[in-house]
Design a protein around this motif. Sequence first.
Motif, mmCIF file in Angstrom:
data_model
loop_
_atom_site.group_PDB
_atom_site.id
_atom_site.type_symbol
_atom_site.label_atom_id
_atom_site.label_comp_id
_atom_site.label_asym_id
_atom_site.label_seq_id
_atom_site.Cartn_x
_atom_site.Cartn_y
_atom_site.Cartn_z
ATOM 1 N N VAL A 95 32.457 -39.347 18.169
ATOM 2 C CA VAL A 95 31.442 -38.580 17.646
ATOM 3 C C VAL A 95 31.678 -37.025 17.588
ATOM 4 C CG1 VAL A 95 28.844 -37.895 17.474
ATOM 5 C CG2 VAL A 95 29.586 -40.315 17.758
ATOM 6 N N ALA A 96 31.904 -36.445 18.883
ATOM 7 C CA ALA A 96 32.311 -35.452 18.861
ATOM 8 C C ALA A 96 33.410 -34.807 18.041
ATOM 9 C CB ALA A 96 32.634 -34.799 20.411
ATOM 10 N N TRP A 97 34.802 -35.516 18.081
ATOM 11 C CA TRP A 97 35.796 -35.231 17.196
ATOM 12 C C TRP A 97 35.499 -35.358 15.761
ATOM 13 C CZ3 TRP A 97 40.341 -34.007 16.030
ATOM 14 C CH2 TRP A 97 41.041 -34.780 14.871
ATOM 15 N N ILE A 98 34.491 -36.286 15.298
ATOM 16 C CA ILE A 98 34.173 -36.329 13.846
ATOM 17 C C ILE A 98 33.581 -34.970 13.487
ATOM 18 C CG2 ILE A 98 32.766 -37.680 12.215
ATOM 19 C CD1 ILE A 98 33.530 -40.320 13.601
ATOM 20 N N VAL A 99 32.663 -34.694 14.173
ATOM 21 C CA VAL A 99 31.677 -33.351 14.146
ATOM 22 C C VAL A 99 32.503 -32.334 13.875
ATOM 23 C CG1 VAL A 99 30.180 -31.742 14.542
ATOM 24 C CG2 VAL A 99 29.650 -34.393 14.858
ATOM 25 N N ALA A 100 33.608 -32.058 14.992
ATOM 26 C CA ALA A 100 34.425 -30.815 14.876
ATOM 27 C C ALA A 100 35.493 -30.964 13.830
ATOM 28 C CB ALA A 100 35.251 -30.922 16.345
ATOM 29 N N ALA A 101 35.916 -32.127 13.704
ATOM 30 C CA ALA A 101 36.937 -32.157 12.546
ATOM 31 C C ALA A 101 36.194 -31.856 11.307
ATOM 32 C CB ALA A 101 37.687 -33.514 12.456
ATOM 33 N N SER A 102 35.203 -32.152 10.952
ATOM 34 C CA SER A 102 34.397 -32.079 9.699
ATOM 35 C C SER A 102 34.171 -30.538 9.463
ATOM 36 C CB SER A 102 33.077 -32.756 9.415
ATOM 37 O OG SER A 102 33.316 -34.206 9.644
ATOM 38 N N LEU A 103 33.808 -29.892 10.713
ATOM 39 C CA LEU A 103 33.540 -28.537 10.620
ATOM 40 C C LEU A 103 34.675 -27.743 10.272
ATOM 41 C CD1 LEU A 103 30.586 -28.192 13.191
ATOM 42 C CD2 LEU A 103 30.296 -28.127 10.575
ATOM 43 N N ALA A 104 35.833 -28.105 10.902
ATOM 44 C CA ALA A 104 37.154 -27.514 10.626
ATOM 45 C C ALA A 104 37.586 -27.585 9.622
ATOM 46 C CB ALA A 104 38.154 -28.303 11.832
ATOM 47 N N PHE A 105 37.334 -28.658 8.919
ATOM 48 C CA PHE A 105 37.970 -28.811 7.315
ATOM 49 C C PHE A 105 37.244 -27.756 6.447
ATOM 50 C CE2 PHE A 105 40.886 -32.119 8.305
ATOM 51 C CZ PHE A 105 41.960 -32.125 7.299
ATOM 52 N N LYS A 106 35.932 -27.781 6.994
ATOM 53 C CA LYS A 106 35.040 -26.912 6.033
ATOM 54 C C LYS A 106 35.430 -25.592 6.125
ATOM 55 C CE LYS A 106 30.197 -25.386 5.801
ATOM 56 N NZ LYS A 106 30.312 -23.895 6.222
ATOM 57 N N GLY A 107 35.977 -25.070 7.352
ATOM 58 C CA GLY A 107 36.348 -23.879 7.433
ATOM 59 C C GLY A 107 37.705 -23.332 6.798
ATOM 60 N N LEU A 108 38.509 -24.646 6.627
ATOM 61 C CA LEU A 108 39.691 -24.319 6.017
ATOM 62 C C LEU A 108 39.528 -24.180 4.365
ATOM 63 C CD1 LEU A 108 42.428 -27.332 6.854
ATOM 64 C CD2 LEU A 108 42.267 -24.803 7.602
#
Length: 339
Positions: A124-137
């Motif tokens: 869950v932590a990975w999914i949230v972090a990756a989703s926000l990271a792609f939002k930043g991209l």
Amino acid sequence: MLYGIAAATAALLLAALLAALLRVPALRAGIVDRRLHRRLPLLGGLAVVVVTCLVAGVGQWTGVAPLGEGVCELVVAAASVAALGLVADVWRLRPRVLVAATAVAALCVVPYEETGVLGGMLGVAWIVAASLAFKGLDHADGLAGTVGVVTAFGVGACAAAEIMDGLAVLLSVFAAALTGFLMHNWHPARIGLGNCGSLFTGFLLSSSLVFTRAGYDLGSSAAVMCCLGAVALADALLVVLARVLARRPLLRRGPDHLAHRLRRLGLTPPGSVVLLGASSFSAVLVGVLVHTGWTGEGAVLWVAGGALLVVVVLLGIPVQSSQRTVSTQVSSQLRVRNG
């Protein structure tokens, strides 16, 4: 095989057409972002989401390409996150709302039977972090889409190696839809992903990787995930470190991402995207090779070391906002002296 090719072709053409059609309505409705003094409509992500869900749904409904156990729920959760992202594009929701909603969606899709409770929480932590990271991209024309396409093929290869054919077809359809969108998003972009598309991209890719790595030990899974998300994670780490050191709000937008700093070094906007896309391809290739057993986990250290080196080097590149602050201070001092 033939259905996968046909589905990907249809997704590419439909996404390219729908993105072109949504540009004018987005401009008229004011669903835009300011990028380099121009108005960028933000409904391109909606085109990617609609086409991906439509083509995948047709395959599931006809039985030609069933998605498999748990994958339908994954698509529904990703679409729900995208819907909230669309609301944020229109009404500008607070970031904490997007984080909470993404976490709830991730809680609903993680396969706890195979990951266990601890692995599930880390997933869950990975999914949230990756989703926000792609939002930043999504801070530069073509960047989020390019990295998303490369990552989708990598995760799809891992899914195919695990004989998850439905998930592999879904990711190929998604990669094709992103490619169709990129026809309008390459610099100078005529339409953007927005929160809708960027959150959908990050959520779908990260949760698909959690499905693919379910049952493996946590150490090797973390290594593969870091490789497949290397560029997005490096960008997020760079931004967090820069804003913490400068004592700026973490969630406030600013020209301090990877592509911004590369342009400060003299690269053109397309050149910075090509460089980051090539970096993503190299890291994703290592992750796929580690997942399939073609190379040892030690290769991940080269990816992690390279990413950290890039972050440290680019951290020393001044950003535009800082230079504007300095110039403003100098002008104020000169006015005081001359006055």
